[in-house]
Design a protein around this motif. Sequence first.
Motif, PDB file in Angstrom:
ATOM      1  N   LEU A 176     -24.225 -31.418  17.288  1.00 20.00           N
ATOM      2  CA  LEU A 176     -24.328 -30.780  18.590  1.00 20.00           C
ATOM      3  C   LEU A 176     -24.219 -31.532  19.371  1.00 20.00           C
ATOM      4  O   LEU A 176     -23.638 -31.439  20.802  1.00 20.00           O
ATOM      5  CB  LEU A 176     -25.397 -29.768  18.669  1.00 20.00           C
ATOM      6  N   LYS A 177     -24.944 -32.883  19.277  1.00 20.91           N
ATOM      7  CA  LYS A 177     -25.029 -33.862  20.252  1.00 20.91           C
ATOM      8  C   LYS A 177     -23.562 -34.229  20.634  1.00 20.91           C
ATOM      9  O   LYS A 177     -23.078 -34.797  21.732  1.00 20.91           O
ATOM     10  CB  LYS A 177     -25.863 -35.077  19.884  1.00 20.91           C
ATOM     11  N   LYS A 178     -22.531 -34.562  19.462  1.00 25.51           N
ATOM     12  CA  LYS A 178     -21.469 -34.991  19.703  1.00 25.51           C
ATOM     13  C   LYS A 178     -20.280 -34.153  20.198  1.00 25.51           C
ATOM     14  O   LYS A 178     -19.199 -34.425  20.585  1.00 25.51           O
ATOM     15  CB  LYS A 178     -21.141 -35.801  18.288  1.00 25.51           C
ATOM     16  N   LEU A 179     -20.616 -32.950  19.581  1.00 23.70           N
ATOM     17  CA  LEU A 179     -19.624 -31.624  20.002  1.00 23.70           C
ATOM     18  C   LEU A 179     -19.427 -31.488  21.443  1.00 23.70           C
ATOM     19  O   LEU A 179     -20.355 -31.406  22.204  1.00 23.70           O
ATOM     20  CB  LEU A 179     -19.982 -30.394  19.453  1.00 23.70           C
ATOM     21  N   ASP A 180     -18.123 -31.640  21.852  1.00 26.23           N
ATOM     22  CA  ASP A 180     -17.646 -31.315  23.233  1.00 26.23           C
ATOM     23  C   ASP A 180     -16.150 -30.620  22.966  1.00 26.23           C
ATOM     24  O   ASP A 180     -15.829 -30.483  22.139  1.00 26.23           O
ATOM     25  CB  ASP A 180     -17.724 -32.338  24.143  1.00 26.23           C
ATOM     26  N   ALA A 275     -17.394 -19.972  19.730  1.00 25.61           N
ATOM     27  CA  ALA A 275     -18.967 -19.921  19.667  1.00 25.61           C
ATOM     28  C   ALA A 275     -19.773 -20.690  20.509  1.00 25.61           C
ATOM     29  O   ALA A 275     -20.570 -20.314  21.309  1.00 25.61           O
ATOM     30  CB  ALA A 275     -19.592 -20.333  18.174  1.00 25.61           C
ATOM     31  N   TYR A 276     -19.051 -22.061  20.848  1.00 24.52           N
ATOM     32  CA  TYR A 276     -19.838 -22.968  21.559  1.00 24.52           C
ATOM     33  C   TYR A 276     -19.580 -22.519  23.039  1.00 24.52           C
ATOM     34  O   TYR A 276     -20.494 -22.713  23.959  1.00 24.52           O
ATOM     35  CB  TYR A 276     -18.869 -24.153  21.173  1.00 24.52           C
ATOM     36  N   ASP A 277     -18.412 -21.910  23.512  1.00 24.43           N
ATOM     37  CA  ASP A 277     -18.397 -21.503  24.862  1.00 24.43           C
ATOM     38  C   ASP A 277     -19.325 -20.296  25.139  1.00 24.43           C
ATOM     39  O   ASP A 277     -19.822 -20.309  26.271  1.00 24.43           O
ATOM     40  CB  ASP A 277     -16.950 -21.007  25.009  1.00 24.43           C
ATOM     41  N   ARG A 278     -19.312 -19.419  24.272  1.00 23.77           N
ATOM     42  CA  ARG A 278     -20.069 -18.123  24.438  1.00 23.77           C
ATOM     43  C   ARG A 278     -21.525 -18.849  24.403  1.00 23.77           C
ATOM     44  O   ARG A 278     -22.257 -18.238  25.634  1.00 23.77           O
ATOM     45  CB  ARG A 278     -20.018 -17.451  23.231  1.00 23.77           C
ATOM     46  N   PHE A 279     -22.242 -19.700  23.531  1.00 22.85           N
ATOM     47  CA  PHE A 279     -23.597 -20.114  23.831  1.00 22.85           C
ATOM     48  C   PHE A 279     -23.718 -20.773  25.302  1.00 22.85           C
ATOM     49  O   PHE A 279     -24.849 -20.776  25.998  1.00 22.85           O
ATOM     50  CB  PHE A 279     -23.739 -20.927  22.884  1.00 22.85           C
ATOM     51  N   SER A 282     -23.374 -18.025  28.215  1.00 24.14           N
ATOM     52  CA  SER A 282     -24.396 -16.891  28.044  1.00 24.14           C
ATOM     53  C   SER A 282     -25.756 -17.196  27.471  1.00 24.14           C
ATOM     54  O   SER A 282     -26.579 -16.114  27.398  1.00 24.14           O
ATOM     55  CB  SER A 282     -23.825 -15.714  27.589  1.00 24.14           C
ATOM     56  N   GLY A 283     -25.848 -18.314  26.688  1.00 21.92           N
ATOM     57  CA  GLY A 283     -27.131 -18.788  26.137  1.00 21.92           C
ATOM     58  C   GLY A 283     -27.133 -17.696  24.942  1.00 21.92           C
ATOM     59  O   GLY A 283     -28.255 -17.388  24.258  1.00 21.92           O
ATOM     60  N   SER A 284     -26.114 -17.311  24.223  1.00 18.69           N
ATOM     61  CA  SER A 284     -26.005 -16.079  23.212  1.00 18.69           C
ATOM     62  C   SER A 284     -26.665 -16.957  21.810  1.00 18.69           C
ATOM     63  O   SER A 284     -26.228 -17.685  21.278  1.00 18.69           O
ATOM     64  CB  SER A 284     -24.554 -15.924  22.724  1.00 18.69           C
ATOM     65  N   GLU A 285     -27.735 -16.361  21.566  1.00 14.62           N
ATOM     66  CA  GLU A 285     -28.504 -16.795  20.098  1.00 14.62           C
ATOM     67  C   GLU A 285     -27.534 -16.599  18.873  1.00 14.62           C
ATOM     68  O   GLU A 285     -27.443 -17.250  18.244  1.00 14.62           O
ATOM     69  CB  GLU A 285     -29.822 -16.211  20.144  1.00 14.62           C
ATOM     70  N   GLY A 286     -27.047 -15.315  19.155  1.00 15.18           N
ATOM     71  CA  GLY A 286     -26.080 -15.224  18.064  1.00 15.18           C
ATOM     72  C   GLY A 286     -24.806 -15.908  18.114  1.00 15.18           C
ATOM     73  O   GLY A 286     -24.497 -16.348  16.722  1.00 15.18           O
ATOM     74  N   ALA A 287     -24.105 -16.421  18.939  1.00 17.93           N
ATOM     75  CA  ALA A 287     -23.283 -17.583  19.200  1.00 17.93           C
ATOM     76  C   ALA A 287     -23.553 -18.993  18.400  1.00 17.93           C
ATOM     77  O   ALA A 287     -23.102 -19.529  17.396  1.00 17.93           O
ATOM     78  CB  ALA A 287     -22.470 -17.412  20.284  1.00 17.93           C
ATOM     79  N   MET A 288     -24.666 -19.240  18.929  1.00 16.81           N
ATOM     80  CA  MET A 288     -25.394 -20.521  18.213  1.00 16.81           C
ATOM     81  C   MET A 288     -25.536 -20.097  16.789  1.00 16.81           C
ATOM     82  O   MET A 288     -25.640 -21.232  16.175  1.00 16.81           O
ATOM     83  CB  MET A 288     -26.752 -20.689  18.940  1.00 16.81           C
ATOM     84  N   GLY A 289     -26.117 -19.133  16.353  1.00 11.95           N
ATOM     85  CA  GLY A 289     -26.342 -18.965  14.793  1.00 11.95           C
ATOM     86  C   GLY A 289     -25.252 -19.124  14.322  1.00 11.95           C
ATOM     87  O   GLY A 289     -25.201 -19.601  13.107  1.00 11.95           O
TER      88      GLY A 289
END
Length: 501
Positions: A176-180, A275-279, A282-289
């Motif tokens: 997650l630190k590297k992902l962009d 998933a990355y964009d949604r989180f 919107s801070g979507s916990e589902g997308a992060m999950g």
Amino acid sequence: MPAPTLQNHPLSTQPRPSQYATGLMWFRRDLRTHDNAALFYALKHCKQVHCVFVFDKTILDKLPNKADRRVEFIWESCMALKSKLQSFGGDLHLLHAHAEQAIPALVKKLGAQAVFTNKDYEPAAISRDAEVANTLKNEGVELFRFKDQAIFEEDEVLTQGGKFFSVFTPYKNACLKKLDEFHLTPYPSEARMGALSPVNNLPAPTLEDMGFERTNLLDMIKPGEEGALDAFEDFLDRIDKYKDKRDFPAIKGVSYLSVHNRFGTISIRRLAKAAYDRFRTSGSEGAMGWLNELIWRDFYFQIIFHRPDAAQHAFKPEYDHIQWDSDEKAKKLFKAWCDGKTGYPLVDAAQRQLNQTGFMHNRLRMVTASFLTKDLGIDWRWGEQYFADHLNDFDLSANNGGWQWAASSGCDAQPYFRIFNPHSQSEKFDPDGKFIRKYCPELAKLSNKHIHNPAECPPFELQMAGVVLGQTYPRPVVEHDVARKKTLERYAVVKKAKVEE
């Protein structure tokens, strides 16, 4: 940070190929034209590109069931891919052969100077690719391999000590630190389709030609890139609730994209980016999950890449010394587990779902794997092989990782003393018994209270529900509390021996 370009795209991890008159694109776990790394580079670096998929006899000849849903899914997806390529002016060679011989032979026939394909991290695939590469090299032909099925691969994410991660949470955090956006940039492969070789109407073997039969697959799944996109769009409407609903098999909580992910009818970059964009927005916990689940997939890829021995042996070597039950009684218990006749309704429903559809809900994979290893005392490799033979989305790394997690022998596995209680799991994740009633209809008339454990149901209610234990539905093949105690003793012996070494 500069915007990614096609020249410095992070997903190309080897020297860029030169320009060639004729190239061959070898499809494998990437049955799509959209955002396909190897296809893009083949089209970019060749004046003319031929495409091929091999129904590999080395793999298919070992399959015990000739009514195999996966083979049908691949065949249908290949036919869709063939049609898509034809719409762009090309076509797809479909061969039923051994890939080690078929690819070099086709290269020679076509006069290709280079082969482009996407990486596969399984030990057998790596060995196959090495053999093909060596054969081609002797003919002056290069095999180029690209990352396509993983977000991060091989040595891209390592510990500070330069080793691969064996614990998921720090691996996830590092990812997650590297992902962009840079790592989620799609390849515009469809923009270069003009380089496809203008061949058409190439012959294709039928399922029957290859010795396989039709199944009920099409009643449940729409194969191909179009089917993947339909499933993806459907999931995007539900992704925000994923974290809350993913553990309940009776409701539509998971993505149902695993088989498409397995065979690459949709790009992992498209899934991860959504998933990355949604989180982020919107801070979507589902997308992060869900993004976490995609990272779990990468985690197991890098485990099997760095520890190919884990495909046959325990990741933690001491667990290879566990004395599993393997006598005639164990074989009968294993068959009861396979057939969904253990007397534990949630376990039985899960196994019947697998047998009838080729799919099993993720929560249930953990429950039924725990039951086999820690209630029945049977080697996790028996269950792993059964899943390998029956799961539509079978993937060696994830299947192996999941089974070793359940057996406590793998990386970042649950402690051996944590043993799922199949009754409490049933009450928690199928509280109304809806899933059980679907796959164990003989229990349908039991109350919500007693459907989870018919053996404890009052005789009068059993009679009213038409349930006769030992006849219409089996009695429990083991007592959970007794089996749990035996399992703790089984593992404690191994742990003690490890300490004494």
